[in-house]
Write a protein that holds these residues in place. Structure first.
Motif, PDB file in Angstrom:
ATOM      1  N   VAL A 189      -1.009 -15.462   1.474  1.00  0.00           N
ATOM      2  CA  VAL A 189      -0.306 -14.274   1.886  1.00  0.00           C
ATOM      3  C   VAL A 189      -0.134 -13.250   0.651  1.00  0.00           C
ATOM      4  O   VAL A 189      -0.494 -12.199   0.764  1.00  0.00           O
ATOM      5  N   ILE A 190       0.163 -13.899  -0.362  1.00  0.00           N
ATOM      6  CA  ILE A 190       0.336 -13.262  -1.466  1.00  0.00           C
ATOM      7  C   ILE A 190      -0.914 -12.472  -1.847  1.00  0.00           C
ATOM      8  O   ILE A 190      -1.082 -11.303  -2.278  1.00  0.00           O
ATOM      9  N   GLY A 191      -1.931 -13.622  -2.138  1.00  0.00           N
ATOM     10  CA  GLY A 191      -3.126 -13.011  -2.514  1.00  0.00           C
ATOM     11  C   GLY A 191      -3.785 -11.774  -1.681  1.00  0.00           C
ATOM     12  O   GLY A 191      -4.360 -10.684  -2.266  1.00  0.00           O
ATOM     13  N   ILE A 192      -4.001 -12.036  -0.503  1.00  0.00           N
ATOM     14  CA  ILE A 192      -4.620 -11.135   0.417  1.00  0.00           C
ATOM     15  C   ILE A 192      -3.723  -9.725   0.531  1.00  0.00           C
ATOM     16  O   ILE A 192      -4.260  -8.753   0.391  1.00  0.00           O
ATOM     17  N   SER A 193      -2.360  -9.985   0.414  1.00  0.00           N
ATOM     18  CA  SER A 193      -1.616  -8.623   0.712  1.00  0.00           C
ATOM     19  C   SER A 193      -1.631  -7.864  -0.562  1.00  0.00           C
ATOM     20  O   SER A 193      -1.853  -6.581  -0.518  1.00  0.00           O
ATOM     21  N   LEU A 194      -1.716  -8.484  -1.744  1.00  0.00           N
ATOM     22  CA  LEU A 194      -1.667  -7.542  -3.089  1.00  0.00           C
ATOM     23  C   LEU A 194      -3.049  -7.085  -3.246  1.00  0.00           C
ATOM     24  O   LEU A 194      -3.240  -5.811  -3.354  1.00  0.00           O
ATOM     25  N   CYS A 195      -4.220  -7.749  -2.746  1.00  0.00           N
ATOM     26  CA  CYS A 195      -5.481  -6.909  -2.938  1.00  0.00           C
ATOM     27  C   CYS A 195      -5.693  -6.030  -1.897  1.00  0.00           C
ATOM     28  O   CYS A 195      -6.104  -4.800  -2.077  1.00  0.00           O
ATOM     29  N   GLY A 196      -5.256  -6.405  -0.281  1.00  0.00           N
ATOM     30  CA  GLY A 196      -5.477  -5.577   0.295  1.00  0.00           C
ATOM     31  C   GLY A 196      -4.469  -4.132   0.364  1.00  0.00           C
ATOM     32  O   GLY A 196      -4.960  -2.908   0.628  1.00  0.00           O
TER      33      GLY A 196
ATOM     34  N   GLY B  47       0.799  -1.262   0.022  1.00  0.00           N
ATOM     35  CA  GLY B  47      -0.056   0.106   0.245  1.00  0.00           C
ATOM     36  C   GLY B  47       0.886   1.345  -0.046  1.00  0.00           C
ATOM     37  O   GLY B  47       0.557   2.068  -0.751  1.00  0.00           O
ATOM     38  N   LEU B  48       1.861   1.276   0.922  1.00  0.00           N
ATOM     39  CA  LEU B  48       3.076   2.494   0.875  1.00  0.00           C
ATOM     40  C   LEU B  48       3.605   2.502  -0.450  1.00  0.00           C
ATOM     41  O   LEU B  48       3.430   3.712  -0.966  1.00  0.00           O
ATOM     42  N   ILE B  49       3.957   1.494  -1.005  1.00  0.00           N
ATOM     43  CA  ILE B  49       4.616   1.705  -2.338  1.00  0.00           C
ATOM     44  C   ILE B  49       3.414   2.162  -3.367  1.00  0.00           C
ATOM     45  O   ILE B  49       3.959   3.256  -4.368  1.00  0.00           O
ATOM     46  N   ILE B  50       2.300   1.601  -3.539  1.00  0.00           N
ATOM     47  CA  ILE B  50       1.410   2.099  -4.656  1.00  0.00           C
ATOM     48  C   ILE B  50       1.156   3.681  -4.415  1.00  0.00           C
ATOM     49  O   ILE B  50       0.999   4.386  -5.296  1.00  0.00           O
ATOM     50  N   ALA B  51       0.807   3.932  -2.965  1.00  0.00           N
ATOM     51  CA  ALA B  51       0.290   5.167  -2.613  1.00  0.00           C
ATOM     52  C   ALA B  51       1.409   6.142  -2.994  1.00  0.00           C
ATOM     53  O   ALA B  51       1.200   7.194  -3.736  1.00  0.00           O
TER      54      ALA B  51
ATOM     55  N   LEU C 290       4.674   7.041 -13.221  1.00  0.00           N
ATOM     56  CA  LEU C 290       4.412   6.247 -12.121  1.00  0.00           C
ATOM     57  C   LEU C 290       3.058   6.460 -11.610  1.00  0.00           C
ATOM     58  O   LEU C 290       2.384   5.372 -10.929  1.00  0.00           O
ATOM     59  N   ASN C 291       2.464   7.541 -11.689  1.00  0.00           N
ATOM     60  CA  ASN C 291       1.034   7.797 -11.457  1.00  0.00           C
ATOM     61  C   ASN C 291       0.009   6.644 -12.020  1.00  0.00           C
ATOM     62  O   ASN C 291      -0.785   6.069 -11.599  1.00  0.00           O
ATOM     63  N   TYR C 292       0.367   6.631 -13.559  1.00  0.00           N
ATOM     64  CA  TYR C 292      -0.249   5.478 -14.266  1.00  0.00           C
ATOM     65  C   TYR C 292       0.044   4.038 -13.823  1.00  0.00           C
ATOM     66  O   TYR C 292      -1.169   3.417 -13.451  1.00  0.00           O
ATOM     67  N   LEU C 293       1.300   3.743 -13.577  1.00  0.00           N
ATOM     68  CA  LEU C 293       1.177   2.325 -12.820  1.00  0.00           C
ATOM     69  C   LEU C 293       0.414   2.172 -11.658  1.00  0.00           C
ATOM     70  O   LEU C 293      -0.022   1.152 -11.453  1.00  0.00           O
ATOM     71  N   GLY C 294       0.439   3.209 -10.729  1.00  0.00           N
ATOM     72  CA  GLY C 294      -0.089   2.970  -9.339  1.00  0.00           C
ATOM     73  C   GLY C 294      -1.635   3.066  -9.805  1.00  0.00           C
ATOM     74  O   GLY C 294      -2.323   2.231  -9.194  1.00  0.00           O
ATOM     75  N   GLY C 295      -2.150   3.817 -10.602  1.00  0.00           N
ATOM     76  CA  GLY C 295      -3.752   3.726 -11.091  1.00  0.00           C
ATOM     77  C   GLY C 295      -3.959   2.428 -11.473  1.00  0.00           C
ATOM     78  O   GLY C 295      -5.001   1.846 -11.320  1.00  0.00           O
TER      79      GLY C 295
ATOM     80  N   ALA D 212      -3.325   1.487  -0.058  1.00  0.00           N
ATOM     81  CA  ALA D 212      -2.967   2.763  -1.086  1.00  0.00           C
ATOM     82  C   ALA D 212      -3.791   3.840  -1.275  1.00  0.00           C
ATOM     83  O   ALA D 212      -3.489   5.009  -0.949  1.00  0.00           O
ATOM     84  N   GLU D 213      -5.197   3.325  -1.463  1.00  0.00           N
ATOM     85  CA  GLU D 213      -6.149   4.487  -1.713  1.00  0.00           C
ATOM     86  C   GLU D 213      -6.523   5.115  -0.343  1.00  0.00           C
ATOM     87  O   GLU D 213      -6.577   6.331  -0.232  1.00  0.00           O
ATOM     88  N   ILE D 214      -6.332   4.490   0.974  1.00  0.00           N
ATOM     89  CA  ILE D 214      -6.497   5.081   2.108  1.00  0.00           C
ATOM     90  C   ILE D 214      -5.340   6.093   2.411  1.00  0.00           C
ATOM     91  O   ILE D 214      -5.608   7.330   2.614  1.00  0.00           O
ATOM     92  N   ILE D 215      -4.033   5.681   1.966  1.00  0.00           N
ATOM     93  CA  ILE D 215      -2.999   6.523   2.248  1.00  0.00           C
ATOM     94  C   ILE D 215      -3.041   7.681   1.561  1.00  0.00           C
ATOM     95  O   ILE D 215      -2.808   8.684   1.852  1.00  0.00           O
ATOM     96  N   ARG D 216      -3.494   7.258   0.113  1.00  0.00           N
ATOM     97  CA  ARG D 216      -3.238   8.736  -0.746  1.00  0.00           C
ATOM     98  C   ARG D 216      -4.478   9.527  -0.417  1.00  0.00           C
ATOM     99  O   ARG D 216      -4.179  10.781  -0.261  1.00  0.00           O
ATOM    100  N   ALA D 217      -5.344   9.243   0.164  1.00  0.00           N
ATOM    101  CA  ALA D 217      -6.565  10.282   0.414  1.00  0.00           C
ATOM    102  C   ALA D 217      -6.348  10.879   1.714  1.00  0.00           C
ATOM    103  O   ALA D 217      -6.543  11.899   1.746  1.00  0.00           O
ATOM    104  N   GLY D 218      -5.611  10.210   2.741  1.00  0.00           N
ATOM    105  CA  GLY D 218      -5.145  10.803   3.810  1.00  0.00           C
ATOM    106  C   GLY D 218      -4.166  11.976   3.680  1.00  0.00           C
ATOM    107  O   GLY D 218      -4.408  12.951   4.194  1.00  0.00           O
TER     108      GLY D 218
END
Lengths: 250, 225
Positions: B99-106, B43-47, B57-62, B111-117
């Motif tokens: 772990v991979i599945g839940i982490s990637l999705c979560g 999430g931190l990386i994507i944010a 990078l914005n595009y990749l994040g999106g 990321a959205e929470i951090i970005r909005a914050g």
């Protein structure tokens, strides 16, 4: 100290500054007045490059801000240079913009420690002196949310002064204050002017302009319409727009 | 205990099975801990990709958010655990796939929470910091990000609870956690009533724990406002 040459600034298709020229001498207090939307705040924000200008040049202390000239061509300066120049230009905002997660003292020492690389102890000593100067020694450990608007703005002035700037820019510093709190902020600004600080003040406080300004600038529609000493501007304005504006607010 | 439908709640069986369910709950907690850790890192990386001033990078994040928020987690788990091994020949343990599945999705949600914050912090804060001569990254680190902590807590608490509940989905890729344990013994002893209700109550206790912790954190960080 400040030299603004033929500056244009647009937001999209809206032209906010249309060829502004202005020189401010060291120690001079220049007050900028004019109706809202006249571009006076934008001009101030361009002076420390919070807004990029579309054309023209702004020199601070002889140095071009935001741009560098190489073989007659203007290129954007690296961010690092802009940061360095901003450190010498204090700015006070209408909405104070104190850091709410820090105490008053922390607000004052953060930038000197981070940018000027002085020790925390030295920064704190200086900060306490500045707080004494703005009459808020007892508030050093308070959070901004617990201060009145006037107190917050005085802290904001002290925070800008903590960087020992050569120039202070004031962007409508009393416009967000209750009327009874305006005086305490203006008093601090008057003291600063007396000490010989170079100041550019955008304000609607005509009393302050009359009393403290060395020169008054009247702006309208992105241009400087008229400038002169306060007694001339307020008693004998030449431009009809100045007359119209002053008749509305005085 | 007898219900109106004549079903008898088998206390002896419930108590006998409780240690097994608690062991399953232990695995649920372990999975959640891993998912929160890696999900937050993702999430931190994507944010960061989303807020940095760089269109690529914005595009990749999106793109990341679009994909991982748009496909159901259950389908993502099936892809990771059953589909990808067919193509790559790499078989993950169920725990690793989970772990991979839940982490990637979560991570996409975090990321959205951090970005909005970060974007909810008043613009004047950045301007004030810059006007004092701070660099963009100094202003971010010292002024902007610390102000997001308190406002991140309620949505992050929410997200962690969601992650915990989402671990129940990995029972479908043969990961033996709380739900899978309940399923196995419900089937083998034909006691779905006891097993699933008990499992539900254990989930409720675990999510309550998060609610309480995050409520306390929020109060603690409220001091300056």
């Amino acid at each position: 100290m400040i030299k603004v040459e033929n500056v244009n600034k647009s937001f999209g298709t809206l032209e906010v500054l249309k060829g502004v020229n202005l020189t401010v001498a060291p120690g001079e207090v220049v007050v900028v007045i004019g109706p809202s939307g006249s571009g006076k705040s934008t001009l101030l924000r361009c002076m420390n490059y919070l807004e990029k200008i579309n054309c023209g040049r702004i020199y601070i202390d002889g140095k071009l801000i935001g741009l560098r000239e190489i073989n007659g061509r203007l290129l954007e300066a690296p961010a690092r240079e802009v940061y360095k120049m901003r450190a010498d230009i204090g700015m006070v905002f209408q909405r104070f913009n104190l850091f709410p997660h820090m105490t008053v003292l922390e607000n004052l020492i953060e930038a000197p420690v981070l940018v000027r690389k002085i020790s925390k102890q030295e920064a704190a000593e200086r900060a306490l002196k500045l707080l004494e100067k703005v009459g808020l020694s007892d508030k050093a450990n308070s959070y901004p949310a617990h201060l009145s608007g006037g107190q917050q703005q005085r802290v904001a002035i002290a925070r800008a002064l903590a960087m020992e700037p050569k120039i202070m820019l004031f962007d409508e510093p009393t416009s967000a204050l209750d009327p009874e709190l305006v005086g305490e902020v203006l008093a601090v600004m008057k003291d600063l002017a007396k000490e010989g600080m170079t100041m550019v003040v955008v304000t609607h406080e005509m009393g302050f302009a009359k009393e403290v300004a060395d020169r008054v600038i009247f702006m309208d529609e992105g241009k400087i319409m008229e400038e002169g000493i306060p007694s001339q501007i307020f008693t004998n304005p030449k431009h009809p727009r100045t007359r119209e504006f002053l008749s509305k607010i005085l | 205990m007898i219900t109106s439908f004549g079903i008898v709640w088998d206390w002896a069986f419930t108590i006998k099975m409780l240690p097994l369910l608690i062991k399953g709950a232990g695995m649920t907690v372990t999975l959640t801990a891993f998912a929160i850790t890696f999900g937050t890192i993702v999430g931190l990386i994507i944010a960061f990709l989303k807020i940095i001033k760089n269109p690529v990078l914005n595009y990749l994040g999106g793109l990341y958010t679009w994909v991982f928020r748009g496909i159901p987690l259950l389908v993502q788990l099936f892809i990771i655990h059953y589909a990808l091994p067919v193509a790559t020949g790499i078989n993950f343990e169920p725990f690793v796939s989970a772990v991979i599945g839940i982490s990637l999705c979560g991570g996409a949600y975090i990321a959205e929470i951090i970005r909005a914050g970060i974007q909810s912090v008043d613009k004047g804060q950045m301007e004030a910091a810059l006007s004092l001569g701070m660099s963009y990254s100094q202003a971010m680190r010292k002024i902007i990000i610390p102000q997001t902590y308190r406002r991140l807590i309620p949505p992050m608490g929410n997200e962690f609870i969601t992650l915990l509940k989402d671990t129940a989905l990995v029972s479908t890729i043969t990961m033996v956690e709380l739900l899978r344990t309940a399923q196995i013994y419900a089937a083998s002893h034909f006691k779905p009533f006891e097993m699933f209700i008990t499992a539900g109550l254990i989930y409720l206790m675990l999510t309550t724990f998060f609610t309480v912790i995050f409520g306390k954190l929020e109060n603690k960080l409220a001091q300056s406002e």
